[in-house]
Design an enzyme around this catalytic site. Structure first.
Site, PDB file in Angstrom:
ATOM      1  N   GLY A 183       0.832  -1.210   0.000  1.00 53.85           N
ATOM      2  CA  GLY A 183       0.000   0.000   0.000  1.00 53.85           C
ATOM      3  C   GLY A 183       0.858   1.249   0.000  1.00 53.85           C
ATOM      4  N   ALA A 184       2.005   1.173  -0.685  1.00 52.93           N
ATOM      5  CA  ALA A 184       2.975   2.283  -0.668  1.00 52.93           C
ATOM      6  C   ALA A 184       2.635   3.366  -1.681  1.00 52.93           C
ATOM      7  CB  ALA A 184       4.383   1.747  -0.936  1.00 52.93           C
TER       8      ALA A 184
ATOM      9  N   SER B 254      -5.480  -0.634  13.304  1.00 53.29           N
ATOM     10  CA  SER B 254      -6.358   0.537  13.452  1.00 53.29           C
ATOM     11  C   SER B 254      -6.912   0.599  14.873  1.00 53.29           C
ATOM     12  CB  SER B 254      -7.528   0.426  12.479  1.00 53.29           C
ATOM     13  OG  SER B 254      -8.507   1.405  12.769  1.00 53.29           O
TER      14      SER B 254
ATOM     15  N   TYR C 293     -13.735  -4.781   9.035  1.00 50.44           N
ATOM     16  CA  TYR C 293     -12.466  -4.058   9.229  1.00 50.44           C
ATOM     17  C   TYR C 293     -11.929  -4.289  10.646  1.00 50.44           C
ATOM     18  CZ  TYR C 293      -9.439   0.153   8.791  1.00 50.44           C
ATOM     19  OH  TYR C 293      -8.394   1.052   8.723  1.00 50.44           O
ATOM     20  N   ALA C 294     -12.809  -4.230  11.633  1.00 53.47           N
ATOM     21  CA  ALA C 294     -12.396  -4.442  13.036  1.00 53.47           C
ATOM     22  C   ALA C 294     -11.868  -5.859  13.222  1.00 53.47           C
ATOM     23  CB  ALA C 294     -13.573  -4.188  13.976  1.00 53.47           C
ATOM     24  N   ALA C 295     -12.553  -6.834  12.617  1.00 51.79           N
ATOM     25  CA  ALA C 295     -12.119  -8.238  12.752  1.00 51.79           C
ATOM     26  C   ALA C 295     -10.759  -8.426  12.085  1.00 51.79           C
ATOM     27  CB  ALA C 295     -13.161  -9.160  12.123  1.00 51.79           C
ATOM     28  N   ALA C 296     -10.579  -7.810  10.914  1.00 50.38           N
ATOM     29  CA  ALA C 296      -9.295  -7.936  10.203  1.00 50.38           C
ATOM     30  C   ALA C 296      -8.169  -7.295  11.008  1.00 50.38           C
ATOM     31  CB  ALA C 296      -9.402  -7.274   8.820  1.00 50.38           C
ATOM     32  N   LYS C 297      -8.416  -6.101  11.533  1.00 53.46           N
ATOM     33  CA  LYS C 297      -7.359  -5.378  12.262  1.00 53.46           C
ATOM     34  C   LYS C 297      -7.048  -6.057  13.597  1.00 53.46           C
ATOM     35  CE  LYS C 297      -6.734  -2.108   9.184  1.00 53.46           C
ATOM     36  NZ  LYS C 297      -5.539  -2.153   8.331  1.00 53.46           N
TER      37      LYS C 297
HETATM   38  P1  NAP Z   1      -5.230   4.795   1.299  1.00 54.50           P
HETATM   39  O1  NAP Z   1      -4.816   6.220   1.213  1.00 54.50           O
HETATM   40  O2  NAP Z   1      -6.593   4.400   0.858  1.00 54.50           O
HETATM   41  O3  NAP Z   1      -4.117   3.901   0.561  1.00 54.50           O
HETATM   42  C1  NAP Z   1      -4.234   2.508   0.563  1.00 54.50           C
HETATM   43  C2  NAP Z   1      -3.072   1.886  -0.154  1.00 54.50           C
HETATM   44  O4  NAP Z   1      -3.281   0.448  -0.096  1.00 54.50           O
HETATM   45  C3  NAP Z   1      -3.001   2.268  -1.616  1.00 54.50           C
HETATM   46  O5  NAP Z   1      -1.660   2.440  -2.026  1.00 54.50           O
HETATM   47  C4  NAP Z   1      -3.624   1.057  -2.318  1.00 54.50           C
HETATM   48  O6  NAP Z   1      -3.119   0.813  -3.622  1.00 54.50           O
HETATM   49  C5  NAP Z   1      -3.204  -0.070  -1.404  1.00 54.50           C
HETATM   50  N1  NAP Z   1      -4.083  -1.236  -1.579  1.00 54.50           N
HETATM   51  C6  NAP Z   1      -5.402  -1.345  -1.295  1.00 54.50           C
HETATM   52  N2  NAP Z   1      -5.850  -2.561  -1.657  1.00 54.50           N
HETATM   53  C7  NAP Z   1      -4.792  -3.217  -2.194  1.00 54.50           C
HETATM   54  C8  NAP Z   1      -4.623  -4.495  -2.783  1.00 54.50           C
HETATM   55  N3  NAP Z   1      -5.635  -5.377  -2.872  1.00 54.50           N
HETATM   56  N4  NAP Z   1      -3.413  -4.832  -3.255  1.00 54.50           N
HETATM   57  C9  NAP Z   1      -2.367  -3.961  -3.177  1.00 54.50           C
HETATM   58  N5  NAP Z   1      -2.456  -2.749  -2.632  1.00 54.50           N
HETATM   59  C10 NAP Z   1      -3.663  -2.377  -2.160  1.00 54.50           C
HETATM   60  O7  NAP Z   1      -5.131   4.261   2.823  1.00 54.50           O
HETATM   61  P2  NAP Z   1      -4.406   4.881   4.112  1.00 54.50           P
HETATM   62  O8  NAP Z   1      -5.368   5.777   4.781  1.00 54.50           O
HETATM   63  O9  NAP Z   1      -3.060   5.355   3.775  1.00 54.50           O
HETATM   64  O10 NAP Z   1      -4.324   3.569   5.028  1.00 54.50           O
HETATM   65  C11 NAP Z   1      -3.182   2.738   5.072  1.00 54.50           C
HETATM   66  C12 NAP Z   1      -3.391   1.678   6.146  1.00 54.50           C
HETATM   67  O11 NAP Z   1      -3.630   2.326   7.401  1.00 54.50           O
HETATM   68  C13 NAP Z   1      -4.578   0.774   5.898  1.00 54.50           C
HETATM   69  O12 NAP Z   1      -4.296  -0.534   6.308  1.00 54.50           O
HETATM   70  C14 NAP Z   1      -5.643   1.371   6.785  1.00 54.50           C
HETATM   71  O13 NAP Z   1      -6.608   0.417   7.165  1.00 54.50           O
HETATM   72  C15 NAP Z   1      -4.822   1.842   7.951  1.00 54.50           C
HETATM   73  N6  NAP Z   1      -5.475   2.897   8.728  1.00 54.50           N
HETATM   74  C16 NAP Z   1      -5.768   4.102   8.167  1.00 54.50           C
HETATM   75  C17 NAP Z   1      -6.409   5.064   8.942  1.00 54.50           C
HETATM   76  C18 NAP Z   1      -6.759   6.420   8.415  1.00 54.50           C
HETATM   77  O14 NAP Z   1      -7.396   7.176   9.154  1.00 54.50           O
HETATM   78  N7  NAP Z   1      -6.385   6.778   7.202  1.00 54.50           N
HETATM   79  C19 NAP Z   1      -6.742   4.774  10.266  1.00 54.50           C
HETATM   80  C20 NAP Z   1      -6.426   3.539  10.796  1.00 54.50           C
HETATM   81  C21 NAP Z   1      -5.792   2.616  10.012  1.00 54.50           C
HETATM   82  P3  NAP Z   1      -3.463   1.812  -4.865  1.00 54.50           P
HETATM   83  O15 NAP Z   1      -2.672   3.058  -4.589  1.00 54.50           O
HETATM   84  O16 NAP Z   1      -2.960   1.058  -6.034  1.00 54.50           O
HETATM   85  O17 NAP Z   1      -4.931   2.008  -4.846  1.00 54.50           O
END
Ligand code: NAP
Length: 247
Positions: A14-15, A142, A155-159
């Site tokens: 997810g980079a 999360s 999402y909660a179950a996964a995290k």
């Molecule tokens: P984001 O901006 O939506 O970015 C998600 C990234 O994950 C993107 O680069 C996406 O790829 C990649 N991704 C999603 N599904 C994928 C798949 N099937 N295969 C490969 N890559 C995939 O999310 P974020 O907010 O940065 O969140 C990052 C992590 O932090 C997640 O695990 C999220 O649950 C966790 N988190 C976020 C928050 C928050 O408030 N933002 C809070 C708690 C936890 P593409 O760029 O190609 O779409």
């Protein structure tokens, strides 16, 4: 505190955007070779950016929810780099609905992308990592995995599952000096949270004691510490970085 980073091979899922991008850039700034994984070409742009700044990076377009694709990528990466020593399981999605309305597909998509993916990457990368006798496995979970959230059962179950995986990896891999930890962000401003209506955001803010949303840098800083040499005595833990949401 000055953190010590010996250049290693790191992989961040997810980079392409948000938190994962910030983590990839931070690790690259320390001299690590960063393998940037995303579902789309977003990872190519991030890797190119790191290269343009004089860092070391390579992009891998892989659907992390697909065990066959992840296994193939791991095989290629192990052959090319010998071993990944820092693995950051960050890729994640949401498919929010109340349980009564949630489809099996919405459940399974979130479990496979946010939880099973971490298992697939660890399985594919851990053997060479154990041979190095040094490793860091960091999973981004999360606040929802700590305290639950209405509308986010999948999402909660996964995290929360990531927390169980983390504690188990910590026990299984400690003998090879590999640590496993989870970072549990609260509400961080990224594409994932931008889509929420303003009134929902205002409601969430009421529950954040520090009275601001988090930034991607807040999370990357914790990952930075856990990945550093100084983080080497910490394992099996879940660190909330949430402005106090889960107190
Ligand atoms: P984001 O901006 O939506 O970015 C998600 C990234 O994950 C993107 O680069 C996406 O790829 C990649 N991704 C999603 N599904 C994928 C798949 N099937 N295969 C490969 N890559 C995939 O999310 P974020 O907010 O940065 O969140 C990052 C992590 O932090 C997640 O695990 C999220 O649950 C966790 N988190 C976020 C928050 C928050 O408030 N933002 C809070 C708690 C936890 P593409 O760029 O190609 O779409």
């Amino acid at each position: 505190m000055h953190l010590t980073h010996t250049p290693r091979v790191a992989l961040v899922t997810g980079a392409g955007r948000g938190i994962g991008k910030a983590i990839a850039e931070r690790l690259a700034a320390h001299g690590h070779t960063v393998l940037c994984v995303a579902k789309s070409d977003s990872c190519v742009a991030v890797a190119n950016d790191i290269l343009a700044k004089g860092g070391k990076a390579k992009a891998y377009k892989v659907d992390v929810s697909d065990p066959v694709a992840v296994a193939a990528a791991c095989e290629q990466i192990n052959a090319e780099y010998g071993a990944v020593e820092i693995l950051v399981n960050n890729a994640g999605i949401t498919r929010d609905k109340l349980v009564m309305a949630m489809s099996d597909q919405e459940w399974n998509e979130v479990i496979s992308t946010n939880l099973s993916s971490a298992f697939y990457w660890v399985k594919g990368l851990v053997r060479p990592m154990t041979k190095k006798r040094w490793g860091r496995i960091i999973s981004i979970s999360s606040v929802t995995g700590v305290q639950g959230n209405a509308g986010q059962a999948n999402y909660a179950a996964a995290k929360a599952g990531l927390h169980g995986l983390t504690m188990t990896l910590a026990r299984e891999l400690a003998g090879r000096t590999i640590t496993a930890n989870a970072v549990a962000p609260g509400f961080i401003t990224t594409d994932m949270t931008e889509v929420l209506p303003e009134e929902v955001k205002a409601k969430i803010l009421e529950h954040i004691p520090l009275k601001r949303f988090g930034t991607v840098t807040d999370i990357a800083a914790m990952v930075d510490y856990l990945a550093s040499e100084e983080g080497g005595y910490i394992t099996g833990q879940v660190f909330s970085v949430d402005g106090g949401m889960a107190i």
